[in-house]
Each structure stands twice: as C-alpha cells, then as structure tokens.
Scaffold this motif. Structure first.
Motif, mmCIF file in Angstrom:
data_model
loop_
_atom_site.group_PDB
_atom_site.id
_atom_site.type_symbol
_atom_site.label_atom_id
_atom_site.label_comp_id
_atom_site.label_asym_id
_atom_site.label_seq_id
_atom_site.Cartn_x
_atom_site.Cartn_y
_atom_site.Cartn_z
ATOM 1 N N UNK A 160 88.970 -17.501 30.665
ATOM 2 C CA UNK A 160 89.617 -17.062 29.425
ATOM 3 C C UNK A 160 90.622 -18.104 28.923
ATOM 4 N N UNK A 161 91.211 -18.867 29.838
ATOM 5 C CA UNK A 161 92.090 -19.952 29.394
ATOM 6 C C UNK A 161 91.289 -20.991 28.614
ATOM 7 N N UNK A 162 90.094 -21.304 29.094
ATOM 8 C CA UNK A 162 89.250 -22.260 28.365
ATOM 9 C C UNK A 162 88.838 -21.693 27.014
ATOM 10 N N UNK A 163 88.619 -20.392 26.951
ATOM 11 C CA UNK A 163 88.297 -19.784 25.659
ATOM 12 C C UNK A 163 89.472 -19.928 24.699
ATOM 13 N N UNK A 164 90.693 -19.688 25.200
ATOM 14 C CA UNK A 164 91.886 -19.873 24.366
ATOM 15 C C UNK A 164 92.027 -21.330 23.954
ATOM 16 N N UNK A 165 91.711 -22.248 24.880
ATOM 17 C CA UNK A 165 91.772 -23.661 24.550
ATOM 18 C C UNK A 165 90.793 -24.047 23.458
ATOM 19 N N UNK A 166 89.591 -23.483 23.501
ATOM 20 C CA UNK A 166 88.603 -23.763 22.461
ATOM 21 C C UNK A 166 89.068 -23.245 21.102
ATOM 22 N N UNK A 167 89.737 -22.084 21.105
ATOM 23 C CA UNK A 167 90.283 -21.555 19.850
ATOM 24 C C UNK A 167 91.352 -22.499 19.300
ATOM 25 N N UNK A 168 92.222 -23.002 20.196
ATOM 26 C CA UNK A 168 93.263 -23.942 19.769
ATOM 27 C C UNK A 168 92.649 -25.243 19.252
ATOM 28 N N UNK A 169 91.638 -25.740 19.948
ATOM 29 C CA UNK A 169 90.958 -26.963 19.506
ATOM 30 C C UNK A 169 90.331 -26.759 18.135
ATOM 31 N N UNK A 170 89.700 -25.599 17.942
ATOM 32 C CA UNK A 170 89.094 -25.301 16.642
ATOM 33 C C UNK A 170 90.150 -25.278 15.549
ATOM 34 N N UNK A 171 91.295 -24.632 15.817
ATOM 35 C CA UNK A 171 92.353 -24.558 14.819
ATOM 36 C C UNK A 171 92.917 -25.920 14.459
#
Length: 400
Positions: A184-195
């Motif tokens: 889930x941390x990697x999922x949050x990281x992907x959201x941050x990268x997308x933003x």
C-alpha cells in the motif's frame, strides 16, 4: 563510493554559486518568494497521496494472524521510542560549530546551511574578489561534474549490485509480515508520482510520458541508490537540458530540494502514522487527521536518514495522537530496504517540480526554452562566472 565522492563538492559549489548568481540579477532575485510558496504547495501532493490510500483503503486495519504474531514477537524486544522535537533537532543539527568538521562528517544539513549563507554573502558583495570566488566555485563544479560523468559509465552494473545488496540484507520474515504495508505504500507512492508528473506536465507543457522520460536518469539513480543526493548532478543536468531551467535556478533549487524538500519522507511519515493508528484501532477524527497530516508534512520535509533513525522524529506525532511508538521502530527498520528507494525517487521528482515551477517566469520572459540539442551560449555582458558556465560543451551550461 565513487558517486558519493562527487556529491558533496557538487552540492557545495552548485548551491553557493546558484544563490550568489541569483542574487546578482534582479529578475532571478524576485523568484525567491515564488519558490517558497511552491515549496509549501507541492509538499501537499505526497501528503495527500498518503492520506488517500491510508484512509481510503485502511491497510493497517486488516493485518493477518501471521503478521500480527510476527509483529507481536518483535515488539516484545522493543522499548518505547524517546521523542525528539523535530524543530529543536533540526536547528541543533543545522548550525555547525566547525564547518570543516561538518564537511568531514557528511553533516548535510550543516553543509547546506553554510553554503546558503556563503552564497547569500557572495551575492550581495559587489567586488572583483567576489566575482573571482564565484568563478572558482564554478570551475570546481564543472570539474567534479566531469568526474561524475566518468563514474556514470559503469553505473548500470553498480546500481544493480546496490539494489541486490539492499534486498539481501532485509529481514525477510518480518518483511513478509509487513507485505501489506509495503504494497500500500507503493500504491501511495504511485499516486504521488502521478500527481507530481501531471503538475510537471502542465507546467512544462509536455506529455506526462515525456516528463518521466526526460527525468529517467536522475529517477533511476535516486531509486537504485536510496539516496536523492546521489542523483543531484543528474537532476540538475536534466533540468537544464530537458526543461530549459536557468542554471542559476537549477543549482539553487536542486541542492536545497534533495535536503529540505523531502517529498519521499513526507509520504513515508504520513502513511506510516495513519497505518499505525489503524493497527491500534485509534480513531483520529477529522480535526485529528488534519493536525497529524500537517505535523507529518512539517516533520517529514526536512527529515534526513532512514529506517529506525526516523523513529525519534516521528515519535512526537505518534504521541500527540496517543499512538504507541514501539511498533514504529519495527515497521521503519524492517521495511527500509523496500520503501526507501521509492521515497528517494519521489523526492527527486518533487525537487524537479519545484525547480521547473520556480523558473517558469524566466521561460515566459525569454520565450520558448531551448531544445536539448541546441548548444548553450553566454549572454552578452554576462559576468566571468556566468559566461564561463554558459560556454558550449561545459557540463554546467545554462539551458534557460
């Protein structure tokens, strides 16, 4: 080791020269307020990404029996973490009593503080000696940049070895127990990268894929080494050549950003605190959520280090929400090898976004930025340091 050897000289010379040159020009001097406002607003992206995943999917509320048992056994050997006040700790580490001791001890916060003060002083002193000092700093920067370029030749094999060693040294049993946390941390990281990528895409008027392609080298280096500092020169080069960022801006914002613009740490702090709150079934409420998120943003932005070393910085946030601190040591130490690379990548991307948005007014004034293939040329009337930096073929040539 070869990469690390070049990082400190590049950090000092780039930051000092960048601030000194920015202050000598009225146009670039006016960019500091824009940089400060963008700094705060951009930190909301990783903080918001962590909140979306942590609150929307509640990963800490559904640990399996095996994970709970493994964590319980590890907690039996842990003591509560003594809280460290983030601001007191920050300022105590920021001001060096001996700059040479700070340089030899790799105390990066102290080194950045000293470099900023030296750059400010050189920027306001209008003497031939100050001009010569800036020119010497520029020459040293170009020299270490050339050495860094030589080191990059065997880099792929070295990065693979570093990544393999990091994973081999991880505690695999506990890491499996915290697999849900890591996923889930990697999922949050992907959201941050997308933003951050969308923000860069809008600001630079490039497609998101082109943004990531133009930053691929610093992002890969940052991810593979777990250290945004190692990606510093590559990031500055990409900002100049691919995004047309004025060299004075890139060499002020990038060194500052990889130290005090820690988007990856903000992401880690926010996600971890809310994960632990869910593990202990502690409701925070709307007001508590906002307060904790702000505290994570402030504390994480300048948090340096990784693993269990971050626990004392995180402890005041946990204690303010009545969350036990013992588990934070286990989570941070166990998952460091898995989560630190992504945090480093997010920090590099966030620093690139800060540099591009800070330099935007310069790009608007000069028209469209130069294409990457167009050689940099010194502007008429530029001072010795600026002219030398802009000569064709120099690694530090301006792309703005």
């Amino acid at each position: 080791e070869l990469l690390s050897m070049c990082v400190l000289p590049i950090l000092v010379t780039a930051l000092t020269w960048g601030i000194g040159q920015m202050l000598r020009d009225e146009t670039t001097r006016s960019l500091f307020p824009r940089m400060a406002a963008s700094y705060i607003l951009l930190l909301l992206i990783p903080c918001g990404a962590a909140l979306i995943v942590a609150l929307g999917l509640t990963p800490g509320a559904q640990l399996g029996d095996a994970a709970a048992t493994a964590l319980g056994q590890e907690l039996a050997t842990q003591k509560s973490v003594e809280a460290a006040h983030p601001f007191v700790d920050l300022f105590s580490r920021m001001v060096p009593s001996n700059i040479f001791a700070a340089l030899s001890g790799n105390e990066f916060l102290s080194i950045v503080f000293f470099s900023i003060l030296l750059g400010l002083a050189l920027g306001v002193i209008q003497t031939p000696a100050a001009d010569l000092t800036l020119q010497v700093l520029n020459s040293l920067y170009v020299s270490f940049a050339k050495i860094f370029g030589w080191v990059l030749v065997p880099l792929p094999a070295g990065l693979f070895s570093i990544a393999a060693a990091n994973m081999a040294n991880a505690d695999h049993e506990l890491l499996l127990a915290l697999l849900r946390y890591v996923g889930y941390f990697y999922l949050a990281g992907l959201v941050a990268i997308a933003g951050l990528t969308v923000f860069l895409s809008i600001t630079s008027r490039k497609s998101p894929w082109r943004v990531l392609a133009d930053l691929k080298h610093p992002l890969i280096i940052g991810y593979a080494t777990d250290n945004p500092l190692v990606a510093l020169y590559s990031a500055m080069q990409a900002l100049r050549e691919k995004f047309g960022v004025d060299r004075r801006v890139s060499e002020t914002v990038a060194p500052f950003g990889v130290i005090a613009n820690q988007h990856g740490q903000v992401l880690l702090f926010t996600f971890t605190v809310f994960f632990l709150a869910q593990v202990y079934a502690i409701p925070l409420g709307l007001t508590g959520t906002i307060i904790v998120a702000i505290a994570c943003l402030i504390s994480g932005a300048t948090a340096f280090g990784g693993g269990a070393a971050l626990a004392p910085i995180m402890a005041p946030i946990l204690l303010s929400a009545d969350i036990p601190t013992s588990l934070s040591v286990v989570v941070l130490a166990t998952t460091q090898a898995a989560v630190a690379p992504l945090g480093s990548l997010v920090t590099v991307l966030g620093t690139a976004a800060l540099a591009v948005v800070t330099a935007k007014p310069l790009a608007n004034q000069t028209g469209t930025a130069k294409t990457p293939s167009e050689p940099a040329r010194p502007e008429p009337g530029a001072d010795a340091a600026g002219s030398r930096a802009g000569e064709p073929g120099q690694p530090g040539g301006s792309g703005g």
